[in-house]
Design a protein around this motif. Structure first.
Motif, PDB file in Angstrom:
ATOM      1  N   TYR A 207       2.596   9.035   8.550  1.00  0.00           N
ATOM      2  CA  TYR A 207       3.118   7.937   7.753  1.00  0.00           C
ATOM      3  C   TYR A 207       4.267   7.250   8.480  1.00  0.00           C
ATOM      4  CZ  TYR A 207       0.272   9.846   4.058  1.00  0.00           C
ATOM      5  OH  TYR A 207      -0.789  10.292   3.329  1.00  0.00           O
ATOM      6  N   ILE A 208       4.496   5.965   8.154  1.00  0.00           N
ATOM      7  CA  ILE A 208       5.547   5.195   8.822  1.00  0.00           C
ATOM      8  C   ILE A 208       6.836   5.137   8.009  1.00  0.00           C
ATOM      9  CG2 ILE A 208       3.931   3.839  10.180  1.00  0.00           C
ATOM     10  CD1 ILE A 208       4.335   1.570   8.107  1.00  0.00           C
ATOM     11  N   SER A 209       6.777   5.526   6.754  1.00  0.00           N
ATOM     12  CA  SER A 209       7.975   5.608   5.917  1.00  0.00           C
ATOM     13  C   SER A 209       7.693   6.593   4.791  1.00  0.00           C
ATOM     14  CB  SER A 209       8.366   4.233   5.358  1.00  0.00           C
ATOM     15  OG  SER A 209       7.350   3.734   4.514  1.00  0.00           O
ATOM     16  N   HIS A 210       8.740   6.903   4.043  1.00  0.00           N
ATOM     17  CA  HIS A 210       8.614   7.978   3.055  1.00  0.00           C
ATOM     18  C   HIS A 210       9.571   7.735   1.897  1.00  0.00           C
ATOM     19  CE1 HIS A 210       8.744  11.922   1.254  1.00  0.00           C
ATOM     20  NE2 HIS A 210       9.918  12.216   1.759  1.00  0.00           N
TER      21      HIS A 210
ATOM     22  N   ASP B 105       0.844  -1.191   0.000  1.00  0.00           N
ATOM     23  CA  ASP B 105       0.000   0.000   0.000  1.00  0.00           C
ATOM     24  C   ASP B 105       0.887   1.251   0.000  1.00  0.00           C
ATOM     25  OD1 ASP B 105      -2.176   1.697   0.096  1.00  0.00           O
ATOM     26  OD2 ASP B 105      -2.363   1.567   2.272  1.00  0.00           O
ATOM     27  N   ILE B 106       0.991   1.899  -1.136  1.00  0.00           N
ATOM     28  CA  ILE B 106       1.763   3.125  -1.267  1.00  0.00           C
ATOM     29  C   ILE B 106       0.778   4.259  -1.514  1.00  0.00           C
ATOM     30  CG2 ILE B 106       3.508   4.377  -2.587  1.00  0.00           C
ATOM     31  CD1 ILE B 106       4.678   1.647  -3.401  1.00  0.00           C
ATOM     32  N   LYS B 107       0.810   5.262  -0.656  1.00  0.00           N
ATOM     33  CA  LYS B 107      -0.073   6.408  -0.833  1.00  0.00           C
ATOM     34  C   LYS B 107       0.741   7.564  -1.398  1.00  0.00           C
ATOM     35  CE  LYS B 107      -3.238   5.099   2.745  1.00  0.00           C
ATOM     36  NZ  LYS B 107      -3.099   4.720   4.117  1.00  0.00           N
ATOM     37  N   SER B 108       0.402   7.992  -2.583  1.00  0.00           N
ATOM     38  CA  SER B 108       1.085   9.119  -3.214  1.00  0.00           C
ATOM     39  C   SER B 108       0.366  10.401  -2.837  1.00  0.00           C
ATOM     40  CB  SER B 108       1.054   8.985  -4.733  1.00  0.00           C
ATOM     41  OG  SER B 108       1.670   7.796  -5.133  1.00  0.00           O
ATOM     42  N   PHE B 109       1.132  11.419  -2.542  1.00  0.00           N
ATOM     43  CA  PHE B 109       0.522  12.713  -2.315  1.00  0.00           C
ATOM     44  C   PHE B 109       1.505  13.796  -2.732  1.00  0.00           C
ATOM     45  CE2 PHE B 109       2.789  11.989   1.572  1.00  0.00           C
ATOM     46  CZ  PHE B 109       3.208  13.234   1.998  1.00  0.00           C
TER      47      PHE B 109
ATOM     48  N   GLY C  89      10.446  24.921   3.088  1.00  0.00           N
ATOM     49  CA  GLY C  89       9.330  24.105   2.604  1.00  0.00           C
ATOM     50  C   GLY C  89       9.595  22.628   2.794  1.00  0.00           C
ATOM     51  N   ASN C  90      10.825  22.203   2.524  1.00  0.00           N
ATOM     52  CA  ASN C  90      11.169  20.794   2.708  1.00  0.00           C
ATOM     53  C   ASN C  90      11.158  20.403   4.181  1.00  0.00           C
ATOM     54  OD1 ASN C  90      11.676  19.603   0.044  1.00  0.00           O
ATOM     55  ND2 ASN C  90      13.140  21.265  -0.127  1.00  0.00           N
ATOM     56  N   ALA C  91      11.555  21.303   5.060  1.00  0.00           N
ATOM     57  CA  ALA C  91      11.524  21.021   6.499  1.00  0.00           C
ATOM     58  C   ALA C  91      10.089  20.783   6.965  1.00  0.00           C
ATOM     59  CB  ALA C  91      12.152  22.171   7.281  1.00  0.00           C
ATOM     60  N   ALA C  92       9.197  21.655   6.572  1.00  0.00           N
ATOM     61  CA  ALA C  92       7.798  21.516   6.978  1.00  0.00           C
ATOM     62  C   ALA C  92       7.164  20.274   6.358  1.00  0.00           C
ATOM     63  CB  ALA C  92       7.016  22.762   6.589  1.00  0.00           C
ATOM     64  N   THR C  93       7.543  19.967   5.134  1.00  0.00           N
ATOM     65  CA  THR C  93       7.022  18.768   4.479  1.00  0.00           C
ATOM     66  C   THR C  93       7.478  17.518   5.220  1.00  0.00           C
ATOM     67  OG1 THR C  93       6.993  19.879   2.340  1.00  0.00           O
ATOM     68  CG2 THR C  93       6.965  17.469   2.315  1.00  0.00           C
ATOM     69  N   CYS C  94       8.746  17.479   5.615  1.00  0.00           N
ATOM     70  CA  CYS C  94       9.273  16.343   6.366  1.00  0.00           C
ATOM     71  C   CYS C  94       8.479  16.134   7.651  1.00  0.00           C
ATOM     72  CB  CYS C  94      10.753  16.560   6.668  1.00  0.00           C
ATOM     73  SG  CYS C  94      11.526  15.242   7.627  1.00  0.00           S
ATOM     74  N   ARG C  95       8.198  17.201   8.360  1.00  0.00           N
ATOM     75  CA  ARG C  95       7.421  17.085   9.600  1.00  0.00           C
ATOM     76  C   ARG C  95       6.002  16.607   9.311  1.00  0.00           C
ATOM     77  NH1 ARG C  95       4.590  21.319  13.401  1.00  0.00           N
ATOM     78  NH2 ARG C  95       4.493  20.123  15.309  1.00  0.00           N
ATOM     79  N   ALA C  96       5.384  17.124   8.260  1.00  0.00           N
ATOM     80  CA  ALA C  96       4.009  16.748   7.936  1.00  0.00           C
ATOM     81  C   ALA C  96       3.911  15.282   7.518  1.00  0.00           C
ATOM     82  CB  ALA C  96       3.467  17.646   6.831  1.00  0.00           C
ATOM     83  N   ILE C  97       4.974  14.767   6.928  1.00  0.00           N
ATOM     84  CA  ILE C  97       4.973  13.356   6.558  1.00  0.00           C
ATOM     85  C   ILE C  97       5.014  12.500   7.826  1.00  0.00           C
ATOM     86  CG2 ILE C  97       6.343  11.532   5.466  1.00  0.00           C
ATOM     87  CD1 ILE C  97       7.222  13.777   3.442  1.00  0.00           C
ATOM     88  N   ARG C  98       5.821  12.898   8.791  1.00  0.00           N
ATOM     89  CA  ARG C  98       5.979  12.105  10.021  1.00  0.00           C
ATOM     90  C   ARG C  98       4.811  12.295  10.980  1.00  0.00           C
ATOM     91  NH1 ARG C  98       5.487   9.158  13.311  1.00  0.00           N
ATOM     92  NH2 ARG C  98       6.904   8.379  14.890  1.00  0.00           N
ATOM     93  N   TYR C  99       4.353  13.541  11.126  1.00  0.00           N
ATOM     94  CA  TYR C  99       3.293  13.827  12.093  1.00  0.00           C
ATOM     95  C   TYR C  99       2.160  14.605  11.454  1.00  0.00           C
ATOM     96  CZ  TYR C  99       6.746  12.587  15.607  1.00  0.00           C
ATOM     97  OH  TYR C  99       7.678  11.923  16.347  1.00  0.00           O
ATOM     98  N   LEU C 100       0.953  14.273  11.850  1.00  0.00           N
ATOM     99  CA  LEU C 100      -0.232  15.027  11.461  1.00  0.00           C
ATOM    100  C   LEU C 100      -0.552  15.947  12.632  1.00  0.00           C
ATOM    101  CD1 LEU C 100      -2.592  15.451   9.480  1.00  0.00           C
ATOM    102  CD2 LEU C 100      -3.781  13.612  10.691  1.00  0.00           C
ATOM    103  N   VAL C 101      -0.562  17.251  12.388  1.00  0.00           N
ATOM    104  CA  VAL C 101      -0.781  18.216  13.463  1.00  0.00           C
ATOM    105  C   VAL C 101      -2.110  18.910  13.204  1.00  0.00           C
ATOM    106  CG1 VAL C 101       0.131  20.237  14.657  1.00  0.00           C
ATOM    107  CG2 VAL C 101       1.704  18.573  13.647  1.00  0.00           C
TER     108      VAL C 101
END
Length: 138
Positions: free
Chosen positions: A94-97, A15-19, A73-85
């Motif tokens: 997500y558990i991986s990226h 299951d790969i979710k693209s966004f 932008g990449n810093a915020a994206t990295c955080r959003a991938i790991r945590y939903l705030v």
């Protein structure tokens, strides 16, 4: 790249979710976080309307002329991938990226991911970053 991801999903049953993310919106979020901590976090150095961040001995711009940079932008994206705030609550996301980027964005992506890990902490997330192509404009 989308065709390849769809094929891998079909062939492997993984299951790969693209966004896709809006780097500008994400960068604005990190800029707000930076502004609230700039005086208390020694990783930041301000010069007029520019803000530099030091991570692992590297200095790079996170705000230039009062506007967030690509690294931001990449810093915020990295955080959003790991945590939903949401509503000041943080949930696992997500558990991986797997990130796919144009080759010319290598420095901005690596600086951004370093900034996120340094600023937010505990972003231990297995990542595969793929850089390809010759130019950001191809």
């Amino acid at each position: 790249m989308n065709k390849l991801i769809r094929k891998i999903k079909k062939d492997s049953k993984v299951d790969i979710k693209s966004f896709y993310v809006s780097e500008k919106n994400m960068a604005d979020r990190f800029k707000r976080d930076i502004k609230s901590k700039i005086t208390s976090n020694p990783a930041f150095r301000q010069s007029n309307q520019d803000v530099f961040m030091e991570v692992g001995g590297e200095n790079f711009l996170v705000i230039k002329n009062n506007k967030p940079t690509c690294a931001t932008g990449n810093a915020a994206t990295c955080r959003a991938i790991r945590y939903l705030v949401t509503s000041n609550k943080i949930f696992d996301n997500y558990i991986s990226h797997i990130g796919v980027f144009p080759l010319c964005s290598l420095d901005n992506v690596l600086n951004g991911y370093g900034a996120a890990t340094s600023f937010y902490g505990n972003l231990n997330l297995p990542c595969l970053l793929v850089f390809w192509g010759k130019s950001c404009f191809e």
